[in-house]
Write an enzyme that holds these catalytic residues in place. Structure first.
Site, PDB file in Angstrom:
ATOM      1  CE1 TYR A 145      -3.599  -2.528   0.599  1.00  0.00           C
ATOM      2  CE2 TYR A 145      -4.641  -0.486   1.292  1.00  0.00           C
ATOM      3  CZ  TYR A 145      -4.733  -1.801   0.892  1.00  0.00           C
ATOM      4  OH  TYR A 145      -5.966  -2.381   0.784  1.00  0.00           O
ATOM      5  CE  LYS A 190       1.392 -17.615  -2.842  1.00  0.00           C
ATOM      6  NZ  LYS A 190       0.448 -18.748  -2.973  1.00  0.00           N
ATOM      7  CG  ASP A 222      -2.526 -20.058  -1.661  1.00  0.00           C
ATOM      8  OD1 ASP A 222      -2.007 -20.080  -0.518  1.00  0.00           O
ATOM      9  OD2 ASP A 222      -2.012 -20.642  -2.641  1.00  0.00           O
ATOM     10  CG  ASP A 246      -8.139  -4.521   1.762  1.00  0.00           C
ATOM     11  OD1 ASP A 246      -9.051  -4.032   2.435  1.00  0.00           O
ATOM     12  OD2 ASP A 246      -8.089  -4.463   0.514  1.00  0.00           O
ATOM     13  CG  ASP A 250     -13.666  -6.627   2.525  1.00  0.00           C
ATOM     14  OD1 ASP A 250     -13.442  -5.992   3.579  1.00  0.00           O
ATOM     15  OD2 ASP A 250     -14.090  -6.091   1.485  1.00  0.00           O
TER      16      ASP A 250
HETATM   17  C1  IPM Z   1     -10.304  -0.814   4.248  1.00  0.00           C
HETATM   18  C2  IPM Z   1     -10.555  -0.209   2.887  1.00  0.00           C
HETATM   19  C3  IPM Z   1      -9.365   0.661   2.524  1.00  0.00           C
HETATM   20  C4  IPM Z   1      -8.163  -0.241   2.424  1.00  0.00           C
HETATM   21  C5  IPM Z   1      -9.543   1.481   1.252  1.00  0.00           C
HETATM   22  C6  IPM Z   1     -10.777   2.348   1.318  1.00  0.00           C
HETATM   23  C7  IPM Z   1      -8.317   2.307   0.959  1.00  0.00           C
HETATM   24  O1  IPM Z   1     -10.801  -1.173   1.939  1.00  0.00           O
HETATM   25  O2  IPM Z   1     -10.207  -0.066   5.225  1.00  0.00           O
HETATM   26  O3  IPM Z   1     -10.202  -2.034   4.333  1.00  0.00           O
HETATM   27  O4  IPM Z   1      -7.934  -0.881   1.397  1.00  0.00           O
HETATM   28  O5  IPM Z   1      -7.415  -0.310   3.398  1.00  0.00           O
HETATM   29 MN    MN Z   2     -10.861  -3.203   2.720  1.00  0.00          MN
END
Ligand code: IPM
Ligand code: MN
Length: 372
Positions: A145, A190, A222, A246, A250
């Protein structure tokens, strides 16, 4: 605990951000009334709304308010008008990334819990997810990032770099937390391909003997993505780098049955920021259908960060009661949905009355629409 004064920078942001923040602040106000604390709020712009107003997603005044605060509460940022334009020079997300970096918020902590009453809302089988209780520690200010990025004549690159110190500080937080939980830590990396991942393993192996009670295991990302769906109960604390965190967080959020339930904390040496993990959900803006619980639970995490354990526990108890009573927004309660505002008021009212006091009220006395 005595009466405390805390300064909170509030960044409602875009889309549904302001709506869910308003409910979380209602709950904070109820905590303040019940326990006598003072919360000084400083509301500032960040994200697309800040670009519209100033041209900058993170204006200087916002950053200053965040530096001056004991904690930051963030709603959500993002607007579709930037998402599909790869040539956009300024983006709402840049504000968030710059804020994380400027405040040194190196650890992002996301709890994922499967609530019994919501098991059937998850697309995963109930027996697979019931009892899931995991905590993801995602490194937040390093890796791909923040590495050097750029274009070449006919390509582009994003560099991934980690120093030992960057890995150590977040790893220690994850180990310390594992000790207070089920004593299990899984490093997701990884290491079969990436040099940075091999460094993560090395550092974690060096630190592990300081936490002899913690069982450490290692999963390639993975495989971890697969295990998250196959057998999520195996996870207690997960530790991982920025981008894997990240993605995997999710994925883990699906377990809870709604994105609208999951809070997060981002902490550093001196600052801490609390936000729901969901995005700005622009399609729902102003409709009163956004679930405020993730932001309210983010406030609970903030209270814990302030050392207000009893206060935080009461907020979480209020959320549990709300889930039990099905006082929920339409994604979780299709037949008799409540609005964002009603859910927030219900939880705030519970907190204000204290658990038992509220449970004894008659249903018609429950505040479901008005600010108490
Ligand atoms: C999160 C979001 C952010 C990230 C984006 C909005 C930059 O997806 O907080 O997980 O990727 O860190
Ligand atoms: Mn995110």
């Amino acid at each position: 605990m005595g009466v405390l004064t805390k300064r909170i920078a509030v960044l409602p942001g875009d889309g549904i951000g302001p709506e869910v923040c308003a409910e979380a602040l209602k709950v904070l106000e109820a905590v303040s009334e019940r326990f006598g604390h003072f919360f000084e709020l400083n509301i500032q712009l960040m994200g697309a709304c800040a670009i519209d107003a100033t041209g900058d997603p993170l204006p200087e005044t916002t950053l200053e308010a965040c530096y001056a605060a004991d904690a930051i509460l963030l709603g959500a940022i993002g607007d579709p008008k930037y998402d599909n334009d790869p040539s956009a020079k300024v983006r709402p997300e840049q504000g968030l990334l710059r804020l994380r970096k400027s405040l040194g918020l190196f650890a992002n902590i996301r709890p994922v819990t499967a609530y019994d009453v919501l098991l059937e809302h998850s697309p995963l089988k109930a027996d697979r997810i019931s009892g899931v209780d995991m905590l993801i520690y995602r490194e937040l200010t390093g890796g791909i990032y923040f590495g050097e990025k750029g274009r070449t004549a006919d390509g582009a690159y994003d560099n991934c770099y980690y120093s030992r110190a960057e890995i150590e500080r977040v790893a220690h937080l994850a180990f310390e937390s594992a000790v207070t939980r089920r004593n299990k830590l899984t490093l997701v990396d990884k290491a079969n391909v990436l040099e940075t991942s091999r460094l993560w393993r090395e550092v974690v192996q060096q630190i592990a003997p300081q936490y002899p009670g913690v069982a450490v295991d290692y999963l390639f990302v993975d495989n971890a993505a697969m295990q998250m769906i196959l057998n999520p109960k195996q996870f207690d604390v997960i530790l991982t780098e920025n981008m894997f965190g990240d993605i995997i967080s999710d994925e883990a959020s699906v377990i809870a049955g709604s994105l609208g339930l999951l809070p997060s904390a981002s902490v550093g040496e001196t600052s801490a920021l609390f936000e729901p993990i969901h995005g700005s959900y622009p399609q729902a803006k102003g409709l009163g259908i956004a679930n405020p619980i993730a932001t309210i639970l983010s406030v609970a995490m903030m209270l814990e960060h302030f050392g207000m354990q009893e206060e935080a526990a009461l907020v979480k108890e209020a959320v549990d009661y709300t889930l039990d009573k099905n006082v929920l927004t339409p994604e979780l309660n299709k037949t008799n949905p409540f609005t964002t505002e009603q859910v927030g008021s219900f939880i705030a009212h519970y907190v204000q009355e204290g658990g038992e006091g509220f449970r004894h009220l008659k249903t018609e006395e429950h505040s479901l629409s008005t600010i108490i």
